[in-house]
Design an enzyme around this catalytic site. Sequence first.
Site: not given
Ligand code: GLC
Length: 571
Positions: A270, A466
């Site tokens: 991630d 988030e």
């Molecule tokens: C973000 C999220 C994740 C997402 C990724 C790509 O920080 O934690 O859920 O898929 O980045 O956008």
Amino acid sequence: EGRITTLMQRMTLRQKLGQLIQADITAIKPADLKRYPLGSILAGGNGGPYGNERADTATWVRLVGEFRAVSRRSGAGIPILFGVDAVHGHSNLPGATIFPHNIGLGAAHDPELIQRIGAVTAAELSGSGIDWTFAPTLAVPQDLRWGRSYEGYSAQPSLIAAYARALTLGLQGPITAGTPLPANKVAATAKHFVADGGTEGGKDQGDARMSEAELVAVHAAGYALAVETGVLAVMASFSSWNGVKAHGNRYLLTDVLKGRMGFDGLVVGDWNGHGQLPGCTPTDCALTINAGLDLVMAPDSWKGMFDSTLRHARRGTIPITRIDDAVRRVLRVKAQLGLLDPAPMERGDPARVGTPDHLAVAREAVAKSLVLLKNNDGVLPIRPGARVLITGPGADDMAMQSGGWTVTWQGTDTTAADFPKGQTVGRAIAAAVRDAGGEAVIAADGAAAAKPDVAIVVFGEQPYAEFQGDVPDLAFRPLAGEAELIARLKAQGIKAISVFLSGRPLFVPKLINASDAFVAAWLPGSQGQGVADVLVARRDGTPARDFTGRLPFAWPADARSPITAPLWPVG
Ligand code: GLC
């Protein structure tokens, strides 16, 4: 497997390592792939084709096509995988079908609906040329102070498991070895592995402290079903389990997920999550690959990550056996998507985006997501012929009803123009009232010429995504005098029906007590008509749909979290 073995035999070390690194479109150009043969590209929350977050379908098709074309012409000629966060429909794309966020879908208790939502989302993604989504989120939120609570379907592991299977099937279809997925299907991602919803205090990217028994029983519930259904990717969590970051947890990523659970797809990181590991930076981290990550999400750090990983491979700090296993897993997913075929699969059909049949599925989902918490004197449904005032900060606000992960990462700066196929809750209710022979006025400040019979007051949380949604407690923080607005209405003898737009249950006693009816609408997305279908009776006196939604999480009786004594229990 034979085809992958043959392909790997002719790949150089650089070409193999390229397959293990993913870059974000805001930090790479298609031409860069000539020198850096990366295996995957993502469009993260903030960013759109050629810098345009509101690019249309054809522009997405062009962008993905450019990356794909360069990748096929350079290095080992292996096409890139292109991934996005289609977490409630293809939510990067104005005009796409935007579904309720997961918390509302949890209230629907309807795995068959979830499967249809997956199929619609896959059709609209592939229509844009995209072949991979970072969904479903299989979090089981335990503390609703977490800013990502609404990305969880429910507090009930059994529902998460049923939905994991349903959404994976809807997005990918059944997996048949040796037969690529059809052009209108995409790769799914079970995320974030594991216990992202179990951190202390609901802190995003925090530490989940619990026994392995609890980890398995509560937080891993969806993964077994997703793996069994053939999910092609799993995303590692930013969070930790008993102090160990998931991105570096060899026991979880390799021994458990790949060993015991038999997962044979790819584990993706991630957003620079590997950079949080001890001794690592976003541009240098052997630990995460050795722990079992197969594809490093190095959005803006991909060049440094490539160069450092090449050094580690040459020094042997990352064994070639680990590199080959990771490459095989990435190529296995690409083979399953038809990307390794001589004439690689070109996905989908732009005309499939936002079609009436797709919008109808979203409208149904909205109606099924609504939870009726209070209805004094049967004030709902609104009678045919009634004079209705629709008011409150959420009455005519697509951003509030769609939440984060919508067109932009935080979803805070969207307008009605970004949802050409949608309608706000207020406008949908007004149209339904008028269709039933009544009168309707939308006035966010509550002013109305003639005294209405009833008022619909739409209010709730502002959009967030988030960690920006992490809160210290569960008290609702009014935005614009909602309590005074309802008090004024009641003082005039007008019945007040509250529609609460939120990413989670909140402690909102004064407003619940002051309302004659109170509806939890969560984050319904673009099809506001789904709310009108339940709240407004047609000319024959019956609504198009009745309330069937049940609370996916308990509703708090005070502002403390986790919730001990709920006002209303899980439904
Ligand atoms: C973000 C999220 C994740 C997402 C990724 C790509 O920080 O934690 O859920 O898929 O980045 O956008």
